[in-house]
Design an enzyme around this catalytic site. Structure first.
Site, mmCIF file in Angstrom:
data_model
loop_
_atom_site.group_PDB
_atom_site.id
_atom_site.type_symbol
_atom_site.label_atom_id
_atom_site.label_comp_id
_atom_site.label_asym_id
_atom_site.label_seq_id
_atom_site.Cartn_x
_atom_site.Cartn_y
_atom_site.Cartn_z
ATOM 1 N N HIS A 60 0.842 -1.279 0.004
ATOM 2 C CA HIS A 60 -0.238 -0.019 0.013
ATOM 3 C C HIS A 60 1.013 1.134 -0.030
ATOM 4 C CE1 HIS A 60 0.729 -0.686 4.319
ATOM 5 N NE2 HIS A 60 0.502 0.510 4.466
ATOM 6 N N HIS A 62 0.955 5.231 1.110
ATOM 7 C CA HIS A 62 0.427 6.669 2.138
ATOM 8 C C HIS A 62 0.912 7.822 1.461
ATOM 9 C CE1 HIS A 62 -1.115 4.651 5.870
ATOM 10 N NE2 HIS A 62 -0.242 3.849 5.247
ATOM 11 N N TYR A 126 3.129 9.169 11.082
ATOM 12 C CA TYR A 126 2.765 7.838 10.885
ATOM 13 C C TYR A 126 2.994 7.247 9.449
ATOM 14 C CZ TYR A 126 -1.117 4.540 9.615
ATOM 15 O OH TYR A 126 -1.657 3.343 9.484
ATOM 16 N N GLN A 130 5.829 3.658 8.186
ATOM 17 C CA GLN A 130 5.190 2.625 7.619
ATOM 18 C C GLN A 130 5.745 1.226 7.396
ATOM 19 O OE1 GLN A 130 1.832 2.044 6.584
ATOM 20 N NE2 GLN A 130 1.844 3.849 8.158
#
Length: 133
Positions: A60, A62, A126, A130
């Site tokens: 994924h 971000h 955050y 990851q």
């Protein structure tokens, strides 16, 4: 958090966006990630928004983006996911096709949340963490 000036208005608009690889396959190797991040920054420049922070994990992506009131999130996401998939298949097609089929790299869904000046630093941290699971 930076303030931007438009004609007759001042704004500061940031979004945290996340999207996944189709079937959550772990295809984002370091080489593919490096290409992806370069492609995403080029897309942002071409579409008049900024990527303030970016990171991936194996399956994924971000991003923390900064945009103007004229930017429409579905258009931004279409550009980010569509162009990046086409470019990555051009550059790393054989490697990606080993784990994915049907010509699709990204899951069609995505997550988006607005970011305030109170939460911006938390979101940045955050995103940076990851790969530390």
């Amino acid at each position: 958090m930076d303030l931007h000036h438009g004609r007759g208005y001042i704004y500061s608009i940031q979004y945290h966006v996340v999207w996944c690889v189709k079937y959550r396959r772990k295809v984002l190797t370091p080489d593919i990630e490096m290409s992806l991040l370069e492609i995403l920054h080029n897309i942002s420049r071409d579409n008049n928004f900024s990527i303030l922070e970016a990171n991936t994990d194996c399956d994924h992506v971000h991003l923390l983006i900064d945009c103007s009131p004229q930017n429409y999130i579905p258009d931004i996401m279409k550009a980010l996911k569509g162009v990046s998939a086409r470019m990555l298949f051009k550059i790393h097609g054989d490697e990606i096709r080993r784990q994915l089929w049907g010509g699709h790299l990204w899951n069609p869904s995505y997550f988006v949340a607005t970011v305030s000046e109170n939460t911006q630093q938390q979101i940045v941290e955050y995103i940076r963490r990851q790969k530390e699971k």
